[in-house]
Scaffold this active site. Structure first.
Site, PDB file in Angstrom:
ATOM      1  N   HIS A   1      -5.818   4.611   2.528  1.00 40.08           N
ATOM      2  CA  HIS A   1      -4.836   3.738   3.173  1.00 40.08           C
ATOM      3  C   HIS A   1      -3.400   4.194   2.932  1.00 40.08           C
ATOM      4  O   HIS A   1      -2.496   3.776   3.638  1.00 40.08           O
ATOM      5  CB  HIS A   1      -5.049   2.257   2.816  1.00 40.08           C
ATOM      6  CG  HIS A   1      -4.650   1.863   1.434  1.00 40.08           C
ATOM      7  ND1 HIS A   1      -5.526   1.830   0.371  1.00 40.08           N
ATOM      8  CD2 HIS A   1      -3.458   1.453   0.938  1.00 40.08           C
ATOM      9  CE1 HIS A   1      -4.886   1.416  -0.708  1.00 40.08           C
ATOM     10  NE2 HIS A   1      -3.637   1.174  -0.392  1.00 40.08           N
TER      11      HIS A   1
ATOM     12  N   ASP B   1     -11.953   4.924  -0.729  1.00 40.55           N
ATOM     13  CA  ASP B   1     -10.560   4.860  -0.276  1.00 40.55           C
ATOM     14  C   ASP B   1      -9.737   6.050  -0.784  1.00 40.55           C
ATOM     15  O   ASP B   1      -8.901   5.900  -1.663  1.00 40.55           O
ATOM     16  CB  ASP B   1      -9.953   3.534  -0.755  1.00 40.55           C
ATOM     17  CG  ASP B   1      -8.659   3.199  -0.025  1.00 40.55           C
ATOM     18  OD1 ASP B   1      -8.075   4.087   0.608  1.00 40.55           O
ATOM     19  OD2 ASP B   1      -8.235   2.033  -0.099  1.00 40.55           O
TER      20      ASP B   1
ATOM     21  N   SER C   1      -1.469   1.998  -5.602  1.00 39.83           N
ATOM     22  CA  SER C   1      -2.501   2.594  -4.761  1.00 39.83           C
ATOM     23  C   SER C   1      -2.409   4.105  -4.860  1.00 39.83           C
ATOM     24  O   SER C   1      -1.324   4.672  -4.754  1.00 39.83           O
ATOM     25  CB  SER C   1      -2.307   2.186  -3.310  1.00 39.83           C
ATOM     26  OG  SER C   1      -2.955   0.985  -3.091  1.00 39.83           O
TER      27      SER C   1
HETATM   28  N1  ARG Z   1      -5.528  -4.201  -0.721  1.00 45.07           N
HETATM   29  C1  ARG Z   1      -5.235  -2.816  -0.859  1.00 45.07           C
HETATM   30  C2  ARG Z   1      -3.713  -2.639  -1.010  1.00 45.07           C
HETATM   31  O1  ARG Z   1      -3.020  -3.563  -1.237  1.00 45.07           O
HETATM   32  C3  ARG Z   1      -5.799  -2.005   0.244  1.00 45.07           C
HETATM   33  C4  ARG Z   1      -5.141  -2.192   1.561  1.00 45.07           C
HETATM   34  C5  ARG Z   1      -5.665  -1.322   2.656  1.00 45.07           C
HETATM   35  N2  ARG Z   1      -6.887  -1.784   3.225  1.00 45.07           N
HETATM   36  C6  ARG Z   1      -6.993  -2.757   4.178  1.00 45.07           C
HETATM   37  N3  ARG Z   1      -8.189  -3.104   4.616  1.00 45.07           N
HETATM   38  N4  ARG Z   1      -5.944  -3.358   4.728  1.00 45.07           N
HETATM   39  O2  ARG Z   1      -3.065  -1.737  -0.561  1.00 45.07           O
HETATM   40  N1  GLU Z   2      -3.763  -1.542  -2.411  1.00 48.95           N
HETATM   41  C1  GLU Z   2      -2.552  -1.670  -3.170  1.00 48.95           C
HETATM   42  C2  GLU Z   2      -1.480  -0.651  -2.808  1.00 48.95           C
HETATM   43  O1  GLU Z   2      -1.346  -0.242  -1.677  1.00 48.95           O
HETATM   44  C3  GLU Z   2      -2.890  -1.610  -4.587  1.00 48.95           C
HETATM   45  C4  GLU Z   2      -3.595  -2.808  -4.903  1.00 48.95           C
HETATM   46  C5  GLU Z   2      -2.720  -3.766  -5.636  1.00 48.95           C
HETATM   47  O2  GLU Z   2      -1.826  -4.394  -5.033  1.00 48.95           O
HETATM   48  O3  GLU Z   2      -2.993  -3.856  -6.821  1.00 48.95           O
HETATM   49  O4  GLU Z   2      -0.667  -0.274  -3.608  1.00 48.95           O
END
Ligand code: ARG
Ligand code: GLU
Length: 721
Positions: free
Chosen positions: A86, A222, A652
C-alpha cells in the site's frame, strides 16, 4: 513497617514500568540511556550502538523514509528496498493501464533495465540526530506571545541549520518534540531516483482489502520492492539512465527462522503522529464529536464511490487508491472510538489528572506554575467543541468533492491575475495545469456529481445555520432539491471535463479570468470558503493557539511532576524505535486470538472471483502441492504475526527485527481494537500486524519466479546456530 513500605513502593514502580514495556516510540540516539537495559531484559541480544551509531554503520543506515509517508528498508547491497504494497501502490497504479494492469496482475522487473522510474518518489536516510534544545530555545521567555516565541525559535533554527556540519549533498531539518519543549536536528540524505522493482497482484498484496483492513487474524502479503539508484559516485542524483544501484552503508540480514510467542521484536521507522498526552476532555471530544462526524461523512462518500467501482472497471482502477485512503481512516476512527471506550481511556486520564493535581497542590512552586492549568485546559476545550465540529464538516466535505478542488485551482488563477496581471497568471498557470492533470487522471464526473449531491445535503442538514454558505442555500431554493442542484451545477460547467478545461487554460488570461468568475461552482466554492473563514477559522486559530500553549505547559508539567515516569515524545514523522514481545490477545470476553496466521487461512477466506478474497490460481496450486521451498515451517506457510510494538501511520513498511537485528517481517497495520494506541496505548489490546518475511520471500521466489532478487539478499538462521 517502613521496610514493607519501601518494598511496596519499589514493587509498584517496577510493575508500572514493566507493564508499560511495550508503550513508547523512542528516539534512536537515546536508546542507550533510556531503553537498552529494558530491551535486553526483554530478550534483545545486540546493543543500542548496533541500532544507532553515527560513526560506524548501524541498523539505522538501512532505514529510509519512503516518499515521506511510509518507511522502507534496505535488504541488499544493491540498494533493494522493501516496503508495503500500500506504500508502493501509487507507483504501481501510475504504471498501470487497462492492457498492463499491474494492480491486478502484479509486476516484476526481470533485470535492472526493466525497473520503472517514479518521478515524485524519494528515499531519505537519517545521517545524524542531535539534541539542539538549548540553542533552539535561546532567548525564549515565558511572557512572550506565541508568535514572538515562534519567530525567535524560527531564527534560532535557521542558525542551527546553517551551522550544522554536513556535506553538500546532505540536508537538514529541526523539529520540535514534547509539544515544542525540546528540539532535535536531523541531518539527512535524500535519494530521488527510486525505481519500482516488483509488486505482487492486489489479490495477495491487498488480500482481504477493506473487510480485513485493520483486522486480525490477517492474511495479507502487503509488500512491494523498489531500488534506490545513485550517481556513479554513490551520492544522491536526479533520475538519469546513467545512474547505478546504490551501495548502502548497511543492509538488513533476513532470518528464515520466524518467531515464537514472547520473542523479542522491534520496529524501526517513521511514525507520523500520536497524541498521548492530551487532557481528558480532548480525548472525550475526539470520541464523541470529531471521530463520529468524520465517520458519518465518509460512510456516505464511500457508499457512493463503491457503487460506481463495482459496476465499472475503469472507475475501479481510477478510484482504487482514493477509495482505500478514505476507507482507511474511516475504519481506523471507528476502532479508535471502540478501543477508547472499552479501555475507559477518559476515566483513566481523569484518575491521572487527579493525581497530577494532588501533587501540584502539595508543592507551592508547582501550585503557582501549574495550579490552574487543568481548569484552563477544560475551558479551552469547551470553547473548541463547536468550532472543531464545523471544521471537520467543512474539510471532510469540501475536500471529498473534487470539482471544488478544481474550482479553487481555477480561482487561484483569478487571484494571481488580479494581483500581478498577465505575468502572475502565467506563472501560476504551469502549477495549475500540473495539479489539474493529476486530478483528472483519477477523476470521473458522474462519481463526483453524486458525491456533490450526497455531501452537500449533509453539509446543510447537519450543521447550525450560521455555518452554512448563504449562496448554497440560495442555489438550493432555486433548484428545489439536491439532485437537481447537482445536475444544475455540473451541467453549467466544463470544469468536470479534462479536455475542455485544458483547452480553456490556453485562452488569453483576461478572457479566461472573466469565464472562470462566471462559473457557478467557482462562486459556490468561494462562498463556502468565505463562510468557513468568517464563522470558524479565525476563532478556531485563536483557540488552537491557546491550546498549543497550554498543552506545551502541561507536557512540561507532567515531566516535572511524574519524575518516576520515562516519557517518550509523541510521533512527529521522525525516526523512532519501538519494541515488544510477540503475543496474542483477548479482544473481548470469551475470544482469544493467536499470534500467527498461515496460508491455510488464506484458503479458508478464498472466494472465487470475489473483489476482496479471490486467490490467484498459482498460489492455490503451490498451496495444494505444499511447495513452500525453504520458506515453510513444519509443513505450513506462515503469513502474518502480531506483537506489542507501539506503531502508527507512517510505520507502514517498517522492518520488524528480531533480537539480533535480523529482518523477520514487515509492519503494515494494527489490530482494530487497538487503534486508539495513538491516543492512549493499552498493552492488553494494542498489537501491530506484520507480514512474515518468509511469506514475502515465498511470493517473490516461488509465486513470481523472481529468484534473482532473493539471490541479492543475505539469508540467515539465527535459531539454528
Ligand atoms: N491500515 C493500514 C494503514 O493504515 C493499511 C492500509 C491500506 N490498505 C487498505 N485496505 N486500505 O496504512
Ligand atoms: N498502515 C499504516 C501506515 O500506512 C500503518 C498502520 C498503523 O497505522 O499502525 O502507516
Amino acid at each position: 513497617m517502613r521496610y514493607l513500605k519501601i518494598f511496596l513502593v519499589t514493587v509498584l514502580i517496577f510493575v508500572r514500568t514493566a507493564a508499560r514495556a511495550d508503550e513508547g516510540m523512542w528516539l534512536p540516539l537515546l536508546l542507550s540511556k533510556l531503553n537498552e537495559k529494558q530491551m535486553k531484559s526483554l530478550g534483545m541480544k545486540i546493543s543500542a550502538k548496533d541500532i544507532y551509531s553515527i560513526n560506524s554503520g548501524s541498523l539505522k543506515d538501512a532505514i529510509v523514509s519512503f516518499g515521506g509517508f511510509c518507511t522502507g528498508e534496505i535488504i541488499s547491497n544493491k540498494g533493494l528496498v522493501l516496503t508495503n504494497h500500500h506504500c508502493g501502490f501509487d507507483a504501481v497504479q501510475n504504471h498501470s493501464t487497462l492492457e498492463h494492469n499491474y494492480i491486478r496482475d502484479g509486476f516484476w522487473a526481470k533485470n535492472y533495465s526493466e525497473e520503472l522510474k517514479n518521478p515524485t518518489l524519494f528515499a531519505t536516510f537519517i545521517v545524524r540526530i542531535e539534541d539542539v534544545s538549548t540553542l533552539a530555545l535561546s532567548g525564549v521567555t515565558t511572557n512572550m506571545s506565541e508568535s514572538e516565541r515562534q519567530s525567535t525559535i524560527d531564527k534560532n533554527i535557521n542558525l542551527i541549520r546553517t551551522n550544522a556540519k554536513k556535506e553538500k549533498y546532505q540536508d537538514s531539518f529541526v523539529r520540535g518534540f514534547f509539544e515544542n519543549n525540546q528540539y532535535y536536528l536531523f541531518v539527512t540524505e535524500t535519494y530521488k531516483d527510486v525505481r519500482l522493482v516488483g509488486a505482487p497482484p492486489s489479490s495477495i498484496g491487498n488480500f482481504g482489502k477493506d473487510t480485513d483492513n485493520w483486522m486480525w487474524p490477517r492474511h495479507t502479503g502487503d509488500f512491494s520492492m523498489f531500488r534506490i539508484y545513485a550517481g556513479k559516485d554513490n551520492k544522491p542524483a536526479e533520475y538519469s539512465p546513467e545512474n547505478v544501484p546504490y551501495v548502502p552503508k548497511k543492509s538488513l540480514s533476513i532470518s528464515l527462522d520466524g518467531v515464537a510467542e514472547n520473542d523479542f521484536t522491534m520496529v524501526f521507522g517513521f511514525p507520523g503522529r500520536t497524541m498521548e498526552y492530551l487532557y481528558s476532555a480532548a480525548v472525550e471530544q475526539i470520541m464523541t464529536v470529531n471521530d463520529p462526524a468524520k465517520i458519518a461523512i465518509r460512510d456516505k462518500a464511500l457508499n457512493v464511490i463503491d457503487g460506481f467501482m463495482r459496476k465499472d472497471e475503469q472507475i475501479k482502477i481510477q478510484y482504487a487508491a482514493k477509495y482505500a485512503s478514505i476507507q482507511n481512516s474511516y475504519k481506523k476512527w471507528q476502532g479508535e472510538v471502540m478501543g477508547l471506550t472499552s479501555t475507559n481511556a477518559v476515566g483513566k486520564k481523569r484518575t491521572y489528572e487527579a493525581e497530577f493535581q494532588k501533587r501540584v497542590d502539595a508543592n507551592p512552586q508547582w501550585k503557582e506554575q501549574y495550579g490552574s492549568l487543568l481548569r484552563h485546559l477544560d475551558d479551552a476545550y469547551s470553547a473548541l467543541k463547536p468550532h472543531g465540529y464545523a471544521r471537520d464538516y467543512y474539510t471532510e466535505i469540501v475536500s471529498r468533492i473534487e470539482l471544488f478542488t478544481i474550482a479553487s485551482q481555477m480561482n487561484s488563477l483569478v487571484a494571481a491575475y488580479e494581483k500581478e496581471g498577465e505575468k502572475g497568471y502565467k506563472t501560476r498557470l504551469d502549477q495549475v495545469k500540473n495539479i489539474l492533470s493529476g486530478i483528472y487522471e483519477e477523476y470521473n464526473a458522474a462519481v463526483d456529481q453524486k458525491l456533490f449531491e450526497t455531501l452537500m445535503a449533509m453539509y446543510i442538514k447537519d450543521q447550525e445555520a450560521r455555518y452554512v454558505s448563504p449562496l448554497l442555500k440560495e442555489f438550493l431554493n432555486d433548484a428545489e432539491d439536491f439532485n437537481k442542484l447537482a445536475v444544475k451545477i455540473f451541467d453549467a460547467t466544463n470544469l468536470d471535463d479534462a479536455g475542455a478545461t485544458m483547452k480553456w487554460l490556453d485562452k488569453p488570461a483576461a478572457e479566461a479570468v472573466v469565464d472562470i468568475k462566471k462559473q457557478l461552482v467557482v462562486q459556490l466554492q468561494q462562498d463556502l470558503l468565505k463562510t468557513y473563514q468568517a464563522q470558524v477559522q479565525g476563532k478556531l486559530n485563536e483557540i488552537q493557539s491557546s491550546i498549543n500553549k497550554l498543552q506545551r505547559t502541561y507536557m512540561q508539567a507532567q515531566m516535572d511532576v511524574f519524575k518516576e515516569k520515562t516519557f517518550y515524545p509523541d510521533a512527529n514523522s521522525t525516526l523512532r524505535v519501538t519494541y515488544g514481545n510477540v503475543k496474542g490477545y483477548n479482544p473481548r470476553d470469551g475470544v482469544q486470538y493467536g499470534f500467527y496466521t498461515y496460508l491455510d487461512g488464506v484458503m479458508e477466506k478464498y472466494k472465487p472471483g470475489d473483489y476482496e478474497f479471490d486467490v490467484p490460481e498459482k498460489l492455490r496450486s503451490l498451496y495444494n502441492a505444499k511447495d513452500f521451498g525453504q520458506y515453510g515451517s513444519n509443513g505450513k506457510m506462515p503469513v502474518c504475526f502480531i506483537a506489542r510494538n507501539h506503531t502508527t501511520g507512517g510505520n507502514s513498511g517498517s522492518p520488524a527485527l528480531d533480537a539480533y537485528g535480523n529482518l523477520i517481517g514487515l509492519n503494515f497495520d494494527r489490530v482494530w481494537e487497538g487503534t486508539m494506541s495513538d491516543i492512549n496505548y493499552d498493552p492488553s489490546i494494542c498489537r501491530n500486524i506484520m507480514v512474515d518475511i518468509r511469506y514475502v520471500l515465498f511470493i517473490v521466489d516461488k509465486f513470481a519466479g523472481a529468484s534473482h532478487l532473493v539471490k541479492e539478499m543475505k539469508l540467515v538462521h539465527p535459531k539454528k546456530k
